[in-house]
Design an enzyme around this catalytic site. Structure first.
Site, PDB file in Angstrom:
ATOM      1  N   HIS A  44      -3.595 -33.345  18.563  1.00 39.56           N
ATOM      2  CA  HIS A  44      -2.273 -34.030  18.800  1.00 39.56           C
ATOM      3  C   HIS A  44      -1.409 -33.003  19.302  1.00 39.56           C
ATOM      4  CE1 HIS A  44      -3.636 -37.816  17.282  1.00 39.56           C
ATOM      5  NE2 HIS A  44      -4.363 -36.978  16.453  1.00 39.56           N
ATOM      6  N   GLU A  90      10.769  -4.476   4.348  1.00 40.14           N
ATOM      7  CA  GLU A  90      10.860  -5.855   3.853  1.00 40.14           C
ATOM      8  C   GLU A  90      10.532  -6.097   2.650  1.00 40.14           C
ATOM      9  OE1 GLU A  90       9.332  -4.824   6.349  1.00 40.14           O
ATOM     10  OE2 GLU A  90       9.101  -6.096   8.157  1.00 40.14           O
ATOM     11  N   LYS A 128       0.878  -0.984   0.037  1.00 42.94           N
ATOM     12  CA  LYS A 128      -0.008  -0.100   0.141  1.00 42.94           C
ATOM     13  C   LYS A 128       1.014   1.197  -0.105  1.00 42.94           C
ATOM     14  CE  LYS A 128      -3.637   2.043   2.687  1.00 42.94           C
ATOM     15  NZ  LYS A 128      -4.619   1.990   3.914  1.00 42.94           N
ATOM     16  N   LYS A 176       9.874  -0.781  14.203  1.00 41.22           N
ATOM     17  CA  LYS A 176      10.066  -0.326  12.897  1.00 41.22           C
ATOM     18  C   LYS A 176      11.052   0.574  12.852  1.00 41.22           C
ATOM     19  CE  LYS A 176       5.873  -0.751  10.185  1.00 41.22           C
ATOM     20  NZ  LYS A 176       4.742   0.040   9.400  1.00 41.22           N
ATOM     21  N   ARG A 184      -4.903  -5.025   6.137  1.00 43.83           N
ATOM     22  CA  ARG A 184      -5.427  -6.381   6.433  1.00 43.83           C
ATOM     23  C   ARG A 184      -6.923  -6.570   6.139  1.00 43.83           C
ATOM     24  NH1 ARG A 184      -4.472  -3.199  10.705  1.00 43.83           N
ATOM     25  NH2 ARG A 184      -6.050  -2.476  12.153  1.00 43.83           N
TER      26      ARG A 184
HETATM   27  C1  G6Q Z   1      -2.350  -3.969   7.962  1.00 45.99           C
HETATM   28  C2  G6Q Z   1      -1.247  -3.314   8.368  1.00 45.99           C
HETATM   29  C3  G6Q Z   1       0.180  -3.986   8.017  1.00 45.99           C
HETATM   30  C4  G6Q Z   1       0.506  -3.708   6.279  1.00 45.99           C
HETATM   31  C5  G6Q Z   1       1.934  -4.377   6.180  1.00 45.99           C
HETATM   32  C6  G6Q Z   1       2.439  -3.902   4.794  1.00 45.99           C
HETATM   33  O1  G6Q Z   1      -3.466  -3.679   8.224  1.00 45.99           O
HETATM   34  O2  G6Q Z   1      -1.384  -1.904   7.904  1.00 45.99           O
HETATM   35  O3  G6Q Z   1       0.155  -5.441   8.252  1.00 45.99           O
HETATM   36  O4  G6Q Z   1      -0.409  -4.353   5.558  1.00 45.99           O
HETATM   37  O5  G6Q Z   1       2.685  -3.466   7.134  1.00 45.99           O
HETATM   38  O6  G6Q Z   1       2.231  -2.627   4.340  1.00 45.99           O
HETATM   39  P1  G6Q Z   1       2.426  -2.085   2.878  1.00 45.99           P
HETATM   40  O7  G6Q Z   1       1.114  -2.805   2.172  1.00 45.99           O
HETATM   41  O8  G6Q Z   1       2.216  -0.645   2.956  1.00 45.99           O
HETATM   42  O9  G6Q Z   1       3.745  -2.648   2.388  1.00 45.99           O
END
Ligand code: G6Q
Length: 551
Positions: A385, A213, A207, A513, A269
């Site tokens: 289990h 990462e 986003k 972070k 999410r």
């Molecule tokens: C979800 C969080 C988080 C996010 C990741 C990836 O609701 O905001 O899990 O999706 O940190 O973020 P980007 O999509 O911006 O890379």
């Protein structure tokens, strides 16, 4: 006392808890042969049986009173209308618009119609998906794509990954979808090792397009592509972006024709319903992706219109509140007796714990009640289990959600009957338990010598009345899966409303972070005195031992 815990409905539930404390659920079943009919119903192809909870009709009534007192209906209307209910980020929360089946306009925070924008992006997604699947869109040498690698993390990974796994029986036979999320180079290395750059399509899903990462993995994938024979001119054919940050996408070198947007009113999410679902659409085809959206929309409509007492997400949310706040349940297990749902617990961990794992309410006040439980789970029967011992005989009640299909995608011999028998047996055993008398009788029947019987007796008794919900569906198809996911999304929203939380921010992930950025530099140069001695000691231990690929 907070406004919530001082409220009449909360107080009434507290008094009711005292009455229910000694109530055995098996006695409630014995007293009422219609208990299943009274505490189960079906919607969107899903049967919810919640009769094995420690509840009576009075409990449900009191919980519904609580929901009304917290203005759940008002919050629900604000959610669907696109009001900026994510107040700390000043955003609307409109994942429901992504799966809306009508063209009725929805204006996030009063802005332009979201539905028109959704349709326009999804039409491009459709053209792209069909092009890749039918072979008119190809890689650099004109060969068809064989592998799709989604690079993303958190909300840009867990949703599409879980759904892609769940819908494996619907995958294109010649198109494999893989997911790289972890900045641990092993994740990317293990994936690339199998791939041919000429037939690999990378989707960089982020986003913000700044997540460390994802950008690290994306850069390394691009380097690999260039090292393995691709050229800069081919990047546009092999790398596409899904993002809400067009400027960063351009800076990475991906052009507008290879970019699929989404919007700040889609939380990470909750984003799998947007172009973030591309890996799923590529793997299963647009028709299946549309069915997934339709299933989610059917659950949205149910959530929006059904009376609170027969509203599936509302009930699941309220039963969770009952278990967490009144029966002191610290955790929630999710156990799908459906191998294709093996990533559902991981997906729900993020959805629930990132949404409601908070100790400050909407108004910035510390809460004086428990909020999100620890979510965990594994597919049944494997879970039996491992952690089921604690569910049956641990010191605290842990509610379980059981999920199962009547029909398997892979009807091998007797497997499905055995699978379902195990699920039913576990929920019955958790609820019914085994009394001292029953245990003694059983040991006597097996001719256990008296001394051994007395020694074993306390270990073999089951308290019972351990709460569970069961969700049954005919078969795990895209529509049903969409409805199931939306069910959990709304359940979590309901709980956030009851607990007066903003379920749509996640400030708790920021501190680590920013520290990681500082420490990243110090792993190269040496630790500053700003850290504690543990962090400094570990940096000092690691530095001479780290081996980096400096090429
Ligand atoms: C979800 C969080 C988080 C996010 C990741 C990836 O609701 O905001 O899990 O999706 O940190 O973020 P980007 O999509 O911006 O890379």
């Amino acid at each position: 006392m907070s406004r919530l815990t001082a409220s009449p409905a909360w107080q009434a539930l507290g008094r009711h808890r005292e009455q229910m404390a000694e109530q055995q659920v098996r006695s409630l079943f014995a007293a009422d042969p219609t208990r299943f009919e009274r505490f189960s119903f079906e919607s969107c192809g899903i049967l919810l049986d919640y009769s094995k909870n420690r509840i009576t009709a009075e409990t449900v009534g009191l919980l519904a009173d609580l929901a009304r007192e917290r203005d759940l209906e008002g919050w629900r209307a604000r959610l669907f209308a696109g009001d900026p209910i994510n107040t700390t980020e000043g955003r609307a929360v409109l994942h429901t618009a992504l799966r809306q089946q009508t063209n009725e306009p929805v204006r996030p925070g009063g802005a332009d119609d979201a539905i028109t924008e959704v349709r326009s992006v999804m039409n491009r997604v459709r053209t792209f998906v069909d092009g890749v699947r039918f072979g008119s869109i190809t890689g650099l040498s004109g060969r068809r794509f064989k592998d799709v690698v989604n690079i993303g993390i958190g909300g840009s990974d867990l949703g599409p990954l879980m759904v892609a796994e769940a819908l494996l029986p619907y995958h294109h036979p010649d198109l494999r979808v893989r997911f790289v999320s972890n900045v641990d180079g092993t994740n990317l290395y293990d994936t690339l090792d199998w791939l041919d750059p000429e037939t690999t399509l990378f989707i960089v899903t982020s986003k913000t397009f700044t997540t460390e990462e994802t950008m690290t993995n994306a850069r390394s994938a691009r380097n690999w592509f260039l090292t393995e024979g691709g050229t800069e001119a081919d990047i546009g054919k092999h790398f596409i972006a899904v993002s809400a940050n067009e400027a960063e996408v351009r800076a990475f070198g991906i052009g507008p024709e290879s970019t699929f947007s989404f919007w700040d009113w889609v939380g990470g999410r909750f984003s799998l319903w947007s172009a973030v679902g591309l890996p799923v659409a590529l793997a299963t085809g647009m028709e299946r992706f549309d069915a997934l959206l339709a299933g989610a929309n059917a659950m949205d409509e149910h959530f929006r219109t059904a009376p609170l007492e027969s509203n599936m997400p509302v009930l699941l949310g309220l039963l969770g509140v009952w278990a967490i706040n009144f029966l002191d349940a610290p955790a929630q297990a999710v156990v799908p007796y459906d191998q294709y749902l093996h990533r559902l617990p991981a997906y729900l961990q993020q959805l629930d714990m990132e949404s409601n794992g908070k100790s400050v309410d909407r108004d910035g006040c510390a809460v004086d009640y428990a909020t999100a439980p620890v979510i965990f789970g594994e597919p049944g029967t494997n879970a039996q289990h491992s952690f089921f011992q604690l569910l049956h005989q641990g010191t605290r009640p842990i509610p379980v959600d059981f999920l199962a299909a009547a029909e398997s995608h892979n009807p091998f011999g007797d497997h499905q009957r055995l699978l379902l028998a195990n699920m039913l047996a576990q929920s019955e055993a958790l609820m019914r338990g085994r009394t001292v008398e029953e245990t003694r009788a059983e040991l006597e029947a097996s001719n256990t010598p008296n001394a051994r019987l007395e020694a074993l007796l306390p270990h073999k008794v089951f308290e019972g009345s351990r709460p569970s919900n069961t969700l049954l569906y005919r078969k795990l198809d895209p529509f049903t899966l969409g409805a199931l996911i939306a069910l959990y999304e709304h359940k979590i929203f309901v709980q956030g409303v009851i607990w007066n939380l903003n379920s749509f921010d996640q400030w708790g992930v920021e501190l680590g972070k920013s520290l990681a950025r500082t420490i990243g530099a110090e792993l190269a140069t040496g630790p500053s005195a700003a850290h504690d001695s543990s962090t400094i000691g570990q940096i000092r231990w690691l530095r001479p031992r780290m081996v980096l690929d400096t090429e």
